[in-house]
Motif scaffolding. Structure first.
Motif, mmCIF file in Angstrom:
data_model
loop_
_atom_site.group_PDB
_atom_site.id
_atom_site.type_symbol
_atom_site.label_atom_id
_atom_site.label_comp_id
_atom_site.label_asym_id
_atom_site.label_seq_id
_atom_site.Cartn_x
_atom_site.Cartn_y
_atom_site.Cartn_z
ATOM 1 N N PRO A 31 5.778 -52.121 -18.665
ATOM 2 C CA PRO A 31 7.153 -52.249 -19.146
ATOM 3 C C PRO A 31 7.601 -51.001 -19.900
ATOM 4 O O PRO A 31 6.813 -50.351 -20.587
ATOM 5 N N GLY A 32 8.864 -50.648 -19.705
ATOM 6 C CA GLY A 32 9.443 -49.485 -20.379
ATOM 7 C C GLY A 32 10.296 -48.658 -19.446
ATOM 8 O O GLY A 32 10.564 -49.044 -18.310
ATOM 9 N N GLU A 33 10.722 -47.501 -19.954
ATOM 10 C CA GLU A 33 11.563 -46.570 -19.203
ATOM 11 C C GLU A 33 10.685 -45.455 -18.643
ATOM 12 O O GLU A 33 10.030 -44.743 -19.406
ATOM 13 N N HIS A 34 10.686 -45.277 -17.339
ATOM 14 C CA HIS A 34 9.889 -44.276 -16.649
ATOM 15 C C HIS A 34 10.825 -43.359 -15.876
ATOM 16 O O HIS A 34 11.936 -43.752 -15.521
ATOM 17 N N VAL A 35 10.362 -42.150 -15.574
ATOM 18 C CA VAL A 35 11.145 -41.227 -14.755
ATOM 19 C C VAL A 35 10.216 -40.557 -13.756
ATOM 20 O O VAL A 35 9.204 -39.967 -14.136
ATOM 21 N N LEU A 36 10.581 -40.664 -12.475
ATOM 22 C CA LEU A 36 9.890 -39.936 -11.416
ATOM 23 C C LEU A 36 10.721 -38.704 -11.088
ATOM 24 O O LEU A 36 11.937 -38.802 -10.946
ATOM 25 N N ARG A 37 10.075 -37.557 -10.986
ATOM 26 C CA ARG A 37 10.760 -36.327 -10.612
ATOM 27 C C ARG A 37 10.044 -35.740 -9.405
ATOM 28 O O ARG A 37 8.822 -35.818 -9.300
ATOM 29 N N LEU A 38 10.835 -35.121 -8.525
ATOM 30 C CA LEU A 38 10.294 -34.538 -7.307
ATOM 31 C C LEU A 38 10.976 -33.211 -7.053
ATOM 32 O O LEU A 38 12.198 -33.116 -7.128
ATOM 33 N N GLY A 39 10.177 -32.195 -6.771
ATOM 34 C CA GLY A 39 10.693 -30.902 -6.353
ATOM 35 C C GLY A 39 10.065 -30.539 -5.022
ATOM 36 O O GLY A 39 8.847 -30.627 -4.865
ATOM 37 N N VAL A 40 10.896 -30.167 -4.043
ATOM 38 C CA VAL A 40 10.401 -29.810 -2.717
ATOM 39 C C VAL A 40 10.974 -28.448 -2.348
ATOM 40 O O VAL A 40 12.181 -28.229 -2.446
ATOM 41 N N GLY A 41 10.109 -27.537 -1.959
ATOM 42 C CA GLY A 41 10.538 -26.193 -1.591
ATOM 43 C C GLY A 41 9.898 -25.739 -0.303
ATOM 44 O O GLY A 41 9.092 -26.449 0.306
ATOM 45 N N MET A 42 10.285 -24.527 0.089
ATOM 46 C CA MET A 42 9.772 -23.915 1.303
ATOM 47 C C MET A 42 9.751 -22.416 1.086
ATOM 48 O O MET A 42 10.583 -21.890 0.340
ATOM 49 N N ASP A 43 8.832 -21.701 1.718
ATOM 50 C CA ASP A 43 8.795 -20.250 1.584
ATOM 51 C C ASP A 43 10.148 -19.659 1.945
ATOM 52 O O ASP A 43 10.777 -20.070 2.919
ATOM 53 N N GLY A 44 10.599 -18.720 1.146
ATOM 54 C CA GLY A 44 11.872 -18.071 1.385
ATOM 55 C C GLY A 44 13.053 -18.767 0.732
ATOM 56 O O GLY A 44 14.147 -18.222 0.675
ATOM 57 N N GLN A 45 12.836 -19.942 0.218
ATOM 58 C CA GLN A 45 13.889 -20.696 -0.450
ATOM 59 C C GLN A 45 13.960 -20.231 -1.899
ATOM 60 O O GLN A 45 12.939 -20.111 -2.570
ATOM 61 N N GLU A 46 15.173 -19.970 -2.376
ATOM 62 C CA GLU A 46 15.335 -19.451 -3.733
ATOM 63 C C GLU A 46 14.906 -20.473 -4.790
ATOM 64 O O GLU A 46 14.184 -20.153 -5.711
ATOM 65 N N ARG A 47 15.375 -21.693 -4.664
ATOM 66 C CA ARG A 47 15.045 -22.752 -5.624
ATOM 67 C C ARG A 47 14.660 -24.010 -4.871
ATOM 68 O O ARG A 47 15.276 -24.343 -3.862
ATOM 69 N N PRO A 48 13.681 -24.760 -5.381
ATOM 70 C CA PRO A 48 13.330 -26.016 -4.715
ATOM 71 C C PRO A 48 14.446 -27.050 -4.889
ATOM 72 O O PRO A 48 15.200 -27.013 -5.859
#
Length: 166
Positions: A31-48
């Motif tokens: 029980p409680g407040e949770h946060v899932l974060r996801l970052g997905v990138g690829m070669d040559g991409q400036e920011r994920p």
């Protein structure tokens, strides 16, 4: 970002696996407040690309607890995770920030999974601290496995009760 084309069947399998991953994570939340974060990138991409999924668990830690998410965040998270699972050239990190169990320590705990070659691999606490760094002042803990295995049924059922907050 230019992605390698994948078939609709491959993307459908990745989307199903993304649902299974989220169901497994939600099943283990206290029980409680949770946060899932996801970052997905690829070669040559400036920011994920990134997605955030706030998850609220109400209850006392039993089978009747309610797991709540907002559908817009959930849909975005599933889509980005499915892209990362379908595209073997993508890389990234998924991590879960949860309320701390011990009152005397940091305010939260963090578990992380490294996304490479279409698979989320659980990270040990030290590796999670490397990947997340100073973004989350927390106690880092070992992550658990989130993928289905060959002998398991791949149906995603959101435990114990999932609902969408409007």
């Amino acid at each position: 970002m230019k992605l390698k084309p994948v078939s609709l069947d491959v993307f459908a399998e990745a989307r199903d696996e993304a649902h299974v991953v989220l169901a497994r994570v939600m099943a283990r939340l206290a029980p409680g407040e949770h946060v899932l974060r996801l970052g997905v990138g690829m070669d040559g991409q400036e920011r994920p690309l990134s997605a955030t999924l706030p998850v609220t668990v109400q209850g006392e830690g039993g089978s009747e607890d309610l797991v709540g998410v907002e559908s817009r965040y959930f849909d975005n998270f599933v889509f980005l995770l499915a892209v990362g699972l379908a595209q073997t050239l993508c890389y990234g990190v998924m991590y879960l920030r949860s309320p701390a169990v011990d009152e005397g320590g940091p305010a939260c705990t963090v578990q992380a999974w490294n996304l490479t070659w279409g698979v989320l691999n659980e990270c040990e606490a030290a590796r999670a601290a490397e990947l997340i760094g100073d973004r989350e002042p927390a106690a880092f803990v070992d992550a658990f496995g989130v993928h289905t295995s060959a002998e398991e049924d791949a149906e995603a059922v959101y435990p114990p009760v999932a609902y969408t907050v409007l």
